[in-house]
Design an enzyme around this catalytic site. Structure first.
Site, PDB file in Angstrom:
ATOM      1  N   TYR A  69       0.850  -1.185   0.000  1.00  0.00           N
ATOM      2  CA  TYR A  69       0.000   0.000   0.000  1.00  0.00           C
ATOM      3  C   TYR A  69       0.893   1.245   0.000  1.00  0.00           C
ATOM      4  CZ  TYR A  69      -4.126  -2.824   1.262  1.00  0.00           C
ATOM      5  OH  TYR A  69      -5.158  -3.734   1.283  1.00  0.00           O
TER       6      TYR A  69
ATOM      7  N   PRO B 240     -16.439  -3.499  -0.686  1.00  0.00           N
ATOM      8  CA  PRO B 240     -17.758  -3.704  -0.072  1.00  0.00           C
ATOM      9  C   PRO B 240     -18.884  -2.950  -0.758  1.00  0.00           C
ATOM     10  CG  PRO B 240     -16.493  -2.151   1.235  1.00  0.00           C
ATOM     11  CD  PRO B 240     -15.549  -2.707   0.192  1.00  0.00           C
ATOM     12  N   LEU B 241     -18.530  -2.039  -1.661  1.00  0.00           N
ATOM     13  CA  LEU B 241     -19.553  -1.321  -2.427  1.00  0.00           C
ATOM     14  C   LEU B 241     -19.479  -1.677  -3.911  1.00  0.00           C
ATOM     15  CD1 LEU B 241     -19.284   2.172  -0.705  1.00  0.00           C
ATOM     16  CD2 LEU B 241     -20.995   0.387  -0.306  1.00  0.00           C
ATOM     17  N   GLY B 242     -18.708  -2.725  -4.251  1.00  0.00           N
ATOM     18  CA  GLY B 242     -18.585  -3.145  -5.638  1.00  0.00           C
ATOM     19  C   GLY B 242     -17.872  -2.091  -6.470  1.00  0.00           C
ATOM     20  N   GLY B 243     -17.920  -2.276  -7.783  1.00  0.00           N
ATOM     21  CA  GLY B 243     -17.485  -1.232  -8.698  1.00  0.00           C
ATOM     22  C   GLY B 243     -16.027  -0.865  -8.679  1.00  0.00           C
TER      23      GLY B 243
ATOM     24  N   PRO C  98     -13.793  -1.593 -13.875  1.00  0.00           N
ATOM     25  CA  PRO C  98     -14.829  -1.490 -14.908  1.00  0.00           C
ATOM     26  C   PRO C  98     -15.503  -2.846 -15.131  1.00  0.00           C
ATOM     27  CG  PRO C  98     -12.842  -0.338 -15.595  1.00  0.00           C
ATOM     28  CD  PRO C  98     -12.480  -1.082 -14.342  1.00  0.00           C
TER      29      PRO C  98
END
Length: 299
Positions: free
Chosen positions: A56, A212-215, A218
């Site tokens: 990171y 955790p929120l997808g996306g 692409p």
């Protein structure tokens, strides 16, 4: 919904169910003081477990954690191995799955965090979910990796072993090693691993979803674009992102969140999701959202 959103068991401790993922700290690479202040604010808000990795920000996140966290904070630092920083590469990391590379990665994390012992280390496999796939000599048998991880635990360099991007079969094979958490891509709109989540719940293994929120890439669905999520947010006076995170907390008692951010206001919004409750109708509408596959490869 009756599931507690306050605390859960993790690696022999009781922790807040909302922690902090340090990947986004690199957005403050040129503002190190702000990064340290943000992590101090997270501790003030109740964060007691932080997810990090040497790759990171090419060690920046670990350096900030080393500077910001104090022994009296009693924050559980969870790191991961299976990839290393690659500043000159097309991607900012390179796969490092071989046992000798895993050992070297543990040593790198110990050094950059300024510690003699890592409380929890996640073995990042590349078997499932969005992201890279191992090729050539990086295709390593799980048993060989677990043998190395348990040896490091026996040596006292690590305290507990987690898995990431692992299949259900892989988790079953690894259970005798004493797995304390699983980190897989999982969200309201990408629930491929429901059977694995149930196994983790039965085995008292923490479920720590990333994306955790997808996306994230692409082609992956986004939780915040779902009409049911937007309707719930409007009704409750919160954001769609908060609804997506709160759903995870309510979905299973062993879910731990590690949302990342480089913004203090966003951090406070993430920490507030533990106060969000759904009535039966809202919960049912969210549960009915269609799940789509998270299998997207890059690289």
């Amino acid at each position: 919904m009756l599931i507690s959103t306050a605390t859960a068991a993790f690696a022999g401790r009781t922790v807040s169910r909302i922690g902090y993922g340090a990947a986004q700290l690199d957005r403050l690479h040129d503002r190190r003081d702000e990064a340290v202040a943000l992590l101090r604010r997270a501790v003030e808000l109740g964060v007691d477990h932080v997810d990090t990795a040497e790759f990171y920000g090419f060690g920046f996140a670990n350096a900030v954690i080393r500077e910001a966290l104090r022994p009296e904070d009693d924050v559980l630092v969870v790191t991961k191995v299976g990839a290393d920083p690659d500043p000159g590469g097309r991607l900012p990391l390179r796969i490092a799955q071989r046992p000798e590379q895993l050992r070297a990665s543990v040593e790198d994390n110990l050094r950059s965090l300024g510690r003699e012992h890592l409380a929890v280390v996640n073995l990042r496999r590349l078997d499932t979910g969005p992201g890279l796939r191992a090729e050539g000599d990086q295709v390593v048998d799980l048993d060989d990796q677990l043998a190395l991880m348990t040896a490091l635990r026996d040596e006292g360099k690590i305290g507990a072993i987690g898995l990431s991007s692992v299949t259900l079969d892989g988790l079953r094979r690894a259970l005798p090693a004493g797995i304390v958490c699983v980190q897989n891509a999982y969200s309201l709109v990408s629930r491929d691993d429901e059977d694995m989540l149930r196994l983790c719940t039965a085995e008292d293994i923490a479920w720590v979803p990333f994306f955790p929120l997808g996306g994230a890439f692409p082609g992956l669905p986004k939780v915040t674009e779902e009409p049911a999520v937007r309707a719930a947010a409007d009704s409750l006076g919160v954001t769609p992102s908060q609804v997506g995170l709160a759903w995870l907390l309510h979905h299973a008692p062993n879910v731990l969140l590690i949302p990342g951010t480089a913004d203090a206001a966003h951090l406070e919004a993430n920490m507030a999701v533990g106060e969000i409750a759904f009535d039966d109708a809202t919960g049912a509408a969210l549960d009915a959202v269609e799940s789509r596959s998270s299998e997207v490869s890059i690289g």
